[in-house]
Write an enzyme that holds these catalytic residues in place. Structure first.
Site, short mmCIF file in Angstrom:
data_model
loop_
_atom_site.label_atom_id
_atom_site.label_comp_id
_atom_site.label_asym_id
_atom_site.label_seq_id
_atom_site.Cartn_x
_atom_site.Cartn_y
_atom_site.Cartn_z
CD GLU A 169 -1.62 0.23 -0.02
OE1 GLU A 169 -2.42 1.08 -0.42
OE2 GLU A 169 -1.33 0.09 1.18
CG HIS A 180 3.41 8.08 2.35
ND1 HIS A 180 3.67 8.14 1.00
CD2 HIS A 180 2.46 7.12 2.50
CE1 HIS A 180 2.92 7.25 0.37
NE2 HIS A 180 2.17 6.63 1.25
NE ARG A 232 3.48 3.37 3.46
CZ ARG A 232 2.28 3.62 3.98
NH1 ARG A 232 2.18 4.02 5.24
NH2 ARG A 232 1.20 3.47 3.24
CG HIS A 235 1.99 8.66 6.32
ND1 HIS A 235 0.92 9.36 5.80
CD2 HIS A 235 1.64 7.34 6.23
CE1 HIS A 235 -0.02 8.52 5.41
NE2 HIS A 235 0.38 7.28 5.68
NE ARG A 252 0.91 2.87 9.31
CZ ARG A 252 0.29 3.12 8.16
NH1 ARG A 252 -0.52 2.19 7.63
NH2 ARG A 252 0.46 4.25 7.51
#
Length: 538
Positions: free
Chosen positions: A126, A242, A288, A349, A384
């Site tokens: 990811e 997100h 992100r 998110h 994160r």
């Protein structure tokens, strides 16, 4: 001023229930911690809806842990620290990356079934990960599989009692220690639950924003009640949006997992142009915050409310096998993931900050612990790393239980003096309207892009809602709004204080990262106000 308690209470008049450990909330943090604690303690789990209602249930991508021989804790640590943009606690990250694999094994022992390929774990990659280290289940239903396994085990454990549809109003403290909580039952009556230890596992605060991937239960209750009780609240200006939630008429803001990009999907603007090469060398797998702001930039440039996620060049069989839930959900709205470009836009998110804890998950209030998204362990820093949240919950959940095992019995509780603040009833419709207004304020002034003028305007509008704390609150929706208002104020005030851009916090009037002045945590306390804590690790 936010009061110490949301309601007038006299503990002498409340029925009392005794348990060793009180777990407030569910999800992976609550379920895993309750299961570990129940081996030696009586446990009460309190959920305001049910064991299955949590952010964990909707987690698609997976759980990050060093499993492959090609990977190492050093690589995982480096990726986490880079994503955290200089605000991670290296000690906390070290704990996560070294203890994460054991946590995964414990989930498996508790019944979680991760996907396999040729007899080995099927690992994916990811955004901002340098290695394939994401374990997943049922393709894109990792969170649901974890909740399924852990909830089934929790319901079968004689040492765990579960109260669904109960609302924890406030934590009760005595001489710097947490001794329990005031709980409202479904019929509106209240009681006091006393415990040797209380663990907040109540999740995040995505519902502060009108557009969010979070379920309706994510109203920041744990952060707000901990703040009222005197806990330190850290880094709540860092709200992760997100990049890719479904943005389609009639459809909810359904999460389109980062793993879709990990398996080859690309982003295109409404002109059909792939654009991430203009923003970051890692393209669609950049951190992100970078991807989310790039999407906003493209939306503004093309005067559109979305961009496209395109995975049509990949094998249809692979897409259906790897992302069955996303495929089926999109199909309900006439969108075929294998042949259509999917319209997406950023949505709130995850909150990186929360209730400040030490490496054992304990807050500055003795016997009060926090685990999962409600906590701020130092792992996530300013942004994160994808799929680290589930790992964090099991790693620190285990540490919390080990700390509780060493606690002495709790002290006696002294009655609370009833509040002298006059309280009046609030029409429920007014609270519904206020909630929507708060969400719009947060999107407009404390969202992906911020500046001082907007934050000050937002705070001014939020403060007009402070009279809610003088009202006689009786219903869950009213308590939730009071908690949301508390979190919104803390988030906006912290965002205004941090005059730089870092990670998920972007200030248009201070667009650069400033390590010399701002490589430090912002910490809020109900009595002491705003403080700062500079990081010592370099």
């Amino acid at each position: 001023m936010i009061p110490r308690y949301l309601v007038d209470i006299n503990l002498d008049e409340l029925p009392v229930i005794e348990k060793d450990v009180i777990v407030i909330g569910a999800g992976i943090a609550g379920l895993f911690t309750a299961l570990r604690a129940s081996d030696r303690h009586s446990v009460l789990m309190i959920t305001k809806k049910s064991l299955l209602d949590s952010n964990t249930r909707y987690a698609q991508g997976g759980i990050a842990a060093v499993i492959s021989e090609d990977d190492s804790p050093a690589y995982h640590s480096e990726d986490t620290l880079i994503a955290g943009a200089g605000l991670c606690s290296e000690d906390a990250v070290n704990v996560l990356v070294h203890e994460g694999p054991e946590g995964v094994n414990q989930l498996i022992e508790m019944g979680t079934q991760f996907d396999l390929e040729n007899g080995e774990f099927a690992l994916t990659k990811e955004g901002a990960h340098s290695q394939r280290r994401i374990l997943h289940a049922n393709g894109d239903a990792t969170g649901y599989e974890i909740v399924r396994a852990l909830s089934e085990k929790a319901l079968s454990k004689p040492g765990i009692e579960v109260w669904d549809d109960h609302f924890v109003i406030d934590l009760v403290t005595n001489d710097g220690e947490c001794v329990g909580a005031v709980v409202q039952k479904p019929d509106g009556s209240r009681l006091l639950v006393r415990g040797k230890a209380t663990i907040l596992c109540s999740g995040g605060a995505g519902q502060l924003y009108r557009y969010t991937t979070n379920p309706e239960v994510a109203t920041g209750d744990g952060i707000a009640m901990a703040y009222r009780a005197g806990a330190y609240i850290q880094d709540v200006e860092f709200v992760q949006f997100h990049p890719t939630s479904l943005c389609y008429p009639g459809a909810p803001r359904f999460l389109i997992s980062e793993a879709v990009r990990g398996e080859g999907a690309v982003l295109r603007n409404t002109r059909g142009e792939r654009f991430m090469e203009r923003y970051h060398p890692q393209l669609e797998l950049a951190p992100r915050d970078v991807v989310a702001r790039a999407i906003i930039s493209e939306m503004e440039a093309t005067k559109s409310t979305f961009v496209y996620l395109d995975v049509t060049h990949e094998s249809p069989d692979m897409v259906k096998y790897r992302f069955p839930n996303i495929y089926e959900f999109c199909l309900r709205y006439g969108l075929d993931l294998t042949t259509d470009w999917i319209p997406v836009a950023p949505a709130a998110h995850y909150m990186m900050g929360g209730v400040k804890t030490d490496l054992d998950g304990e807050t500055n209030i003795k016997r009060l612990f926090a685990c999962g998204e409600v906590s701020s362990t130092g792992v996530h820093g300013a942004n994160r790393l994808a799929s680290n949240s589930l790992s964090e919950a099991v790693v620190f959940g285990k540490r919390i239980v080990e700390a509780i095992d060493k606690l002495a019995e709790h002290a006696e509780i002294q009655p609370i003096i009833e509040s002298s603040v006059p309280r009046s009833s609030v029409p429920i419709q007014a609270v519904v309207e206020r909630r929507l207004k708060l969400q719009k304020i947060m999107v407009r002034y404390a969202g992906l892009q911020r500046d001082a003028k907007g934050l000050e305007k937002g705070l001014e509008e939020l403060r007009r809602q402070l009279p809610i704390f003088q009202a006689m609150l009786t219903k869950r929706e009213e308590f939730e709004f009071a908690n949301m208002l508390t979190c919104a104020l803390l988030t906006a005030e912290s965002a205004l204080q941090r005059e730089e851009s870092r990670g998920a916090h972007y200030r248009e009037d201070f667009p650069e990262r400033n390590d010399q002045a701002w490589r430090k945590h912002t910490v809020m306390h109900r009595v002491y106000g705003r403080t700062e804590e500079r990081l010592t690790n370099v």
